[in-house]
Design a protein around this motif. Structure first.
Motif, short mmCIF file in Angstrom:
data_model
loop_
_atom_site.label_atom_id
_atom_site.label_comp_id
_atom_site.label_asym_id
_atom_site.label_seq_id
_atom_site.Cartn_x
_atom_site.Cartn_y
_atom_site.Cartn_z
N GLU A 43 -84.73 22.06 8.08
CA GLU A 43 -85.26 22.71 6.88
C GLU A 43 -84.39 22.38 5.67
N ILE A 44 -84.05 21.11 5.53
CA ILE A 44 -83.22 20.67 4.42
C ILE A 44 -84.09 20.65 3.16
N ALA A 45 -83.58 21.29 2.12
CA ALA A 45 -84.31 21.36 0.85
C ALA A 45 -83.34 21.14 -0.30
N GLU A 46 -83.88 20.59 -1.37
CA GLU A 46 -83.11 20.43 -2.61
C GLU A 46 -83.81 21.24 -3.68
N ILE A 47 -83.05 22.06 -4.36
CA ILE A 47 -83.57 22.83 -5.49
C ILE A 47 -82.95 22.24 -6.75
N ARG A 48 -83.78 21.66 -7.62
CA ARG A 48 -83.32 21.08 -8.88
C ARG A 48 -83.61 22.06 -10.01
N ILE A 72 -78.42 22.02 -2.40
CA ILE A 72 -78.97 21.46 -1.16
C ILE A 72 -78.82 22.57 -0.14
N LEU A 73 -79.93 22.95 0.52
CA LEU A 73 -79.92 24.00 1.53
C LEU A 73 -80.24 23.40 2.89
N CYS A 74 -79.69 24.01 3.92
CA CYS A 74 -79.89 23.53 5.28
C CYS A 74 -79.78 24.72 6.23
N SER A 75 -80.55 24.68 7.30
CA SER A 75 -80.47 25.71 8.33
C SER A 75 -79.77 25.16 9.56
N ALA A 76 -79.03 26.05 10.23
CA ALA A 76 -78.34 25.71 11.48
C ALA A 76 -78.78 26.71 12.54
N THR A 77 -78.76 26.29 13.79
CA THR A 77 -79.19 27.17 14.88
C THR A 77 -78.06 27.98 15.48
N SER A 78 -76.80 27.63 15.13
CA SER A 78 -75.65 28.36 15.68
C SER A 78 -74.47 28.22 14.72
N THR A 79 -73.47 29.07 14.91
CA THR A 79 -72.28 28.96 14.08
C THR A 79 -71.54 27.66 14.37
N LYS A 119 -80.07 34.24 8.35
CA LYS A 119 -79.44 34.50 7.05
C LYS A 119 -80.23 33.82 5.93
N ARG A 120 -80.73 32.62 6.20
CA ARG A 120 -81.51 31.92 5.18
C ARG A 120 -82.79 32.68 4.87
N ARG A 121 -83.46 33.17 5.90
CA ARG A 121 -84.69 33.96 5.67
C ARG A 121 -84.36 35.23 4.90
N PHE A 122 -83.25 35.89 5.25
CA PHE A 122 -82.89 37.15 4.62
C PHE A 122 -82.59 36.97 3.13
N TYR A 123 -81.77 35.97 2.78
CA TYR A 123 -81.37 35.78 1.39
C TYR A 123 -82.41 35.04 0.54
N ASP A 124 -83.29 34.28 1.16
CA ASP A 124 -84.43 33.63 0.49
C ASP A 124 -84.04 33.01 -0.85
N VAL A 125 -83.09 32.10 -0.82
CA VAL A 125 -82.62 31.46 -2.05
C VAL A 125 -83.76 30.71 -2.74
N GLU A 126 -84.62 30.07 -1.96
CA GLU A 126 -85.76 29.38 -2.57
C GLU A 126 -86.64 30.35 -3.36
N GLY A 127 -86.83 31.53 -2.84
CA GLY A 127 -87.63 32.53 -3.54
C GLY A 127 -86.99 33.02 -4.82
N LEU A 128 -85.66 33.09 -4.84
CA LEU A 128 -84.95 33.51 -6.05
C LEU A 128 -85.11 32.50 -7.18
N TRP A 129 -85.26 31.24 -6.82
CA TRP A 129 -85.38 30.17 -7.82
C TRP A 129 -86.77 29.56 -7.76
N ASN A 130 -87.81 30.37 -7.71
CA ASN A 130 -89.16 29.86 -7.53
C ASN A 130 -89.69 29.09 -8.75
N ASP A 131 -88.98 29.13 -9.89
CA ASP A 131 -89.40 28.33 -11.04
C ASP A 131 -88.72 26.96 -11.06
N ALA A 132 -87.89 26.69 -10.08
CA ALA A 132 -87.20 25.40 -9.99
C ALA A 132 -88.05 24.40 -9.22
N ASP A 133 -87.67 23.15 -9.33
CA ASP A 133 -88.32 22.07 -8.59
C ASP A 133 -87.69 22.02 -7.20
#
Length: 119
Positions: free
Chosen positions: A15-20, A34-41, A91-105
């Motif tokens: 789930e690698i994403a770039e928010i510009r 750049i955001l990324c999800s991991a399955t374990s610590t 943690k990624r679902r909980f903090y929803d960084v993409e949702g916080l910056w929904n006006d970004a590319d």
């Protein structure tokens, strides 16, 4: 940016994403996340280490700041104009960084396809 994405894909980050942020109503101090999800610590730590190693190999710069590696649930690596976030999935679902910056590319990167060589 591509160095970071390649480093994350090498360790099977998903789930690698770039928010510009160019063109956002409120311009932050950085150009992109750049955001990324991991399955374990363990995987999150490996992703962090690989990003820092690969960036340094290609462009010998150290991050301005990094934090979260000790608990490895949300790791942040600050490369001045680019900030890398490595999250455990929940943690990624909980903090929803993409949702916080929904006006970004937002650009999503394809998951690399692995070929099974065992017949």
């Amino acid at each position: 940016k591509q160095i970071v994405v390649d480093a994350l894909q090498e360790i099977k980050g998903h789930e690698i994403a770039e928010i510009r942020f160019t063109g956002c109503a409120e311009q932050p101090l950085f150009d992109a996340f750049i955001l990324c999800s991991a399955t374990s610590t363990t995987q999150a730590e490996a992703l962090c280490d690989n990003v820092m190693r690969r960036v340094y190999e290609k462009k010998p710069i150290e991050p301005a700041h990094f934090e979260g590696r000790d608990q490895a649930q949300w790791i942040l690596i600050d490369y001045f104009d680019l900030v890398v976030h490595i999250f455990l999935e929940e943690k990624r679902r909980f903090y929803d960084v993409e949702g916080l910056w929904n006006d970004a590319d937002i650009r999503l990167y394809e998951e690399p396809v692995t070929m099974n060589t065992n017949n």
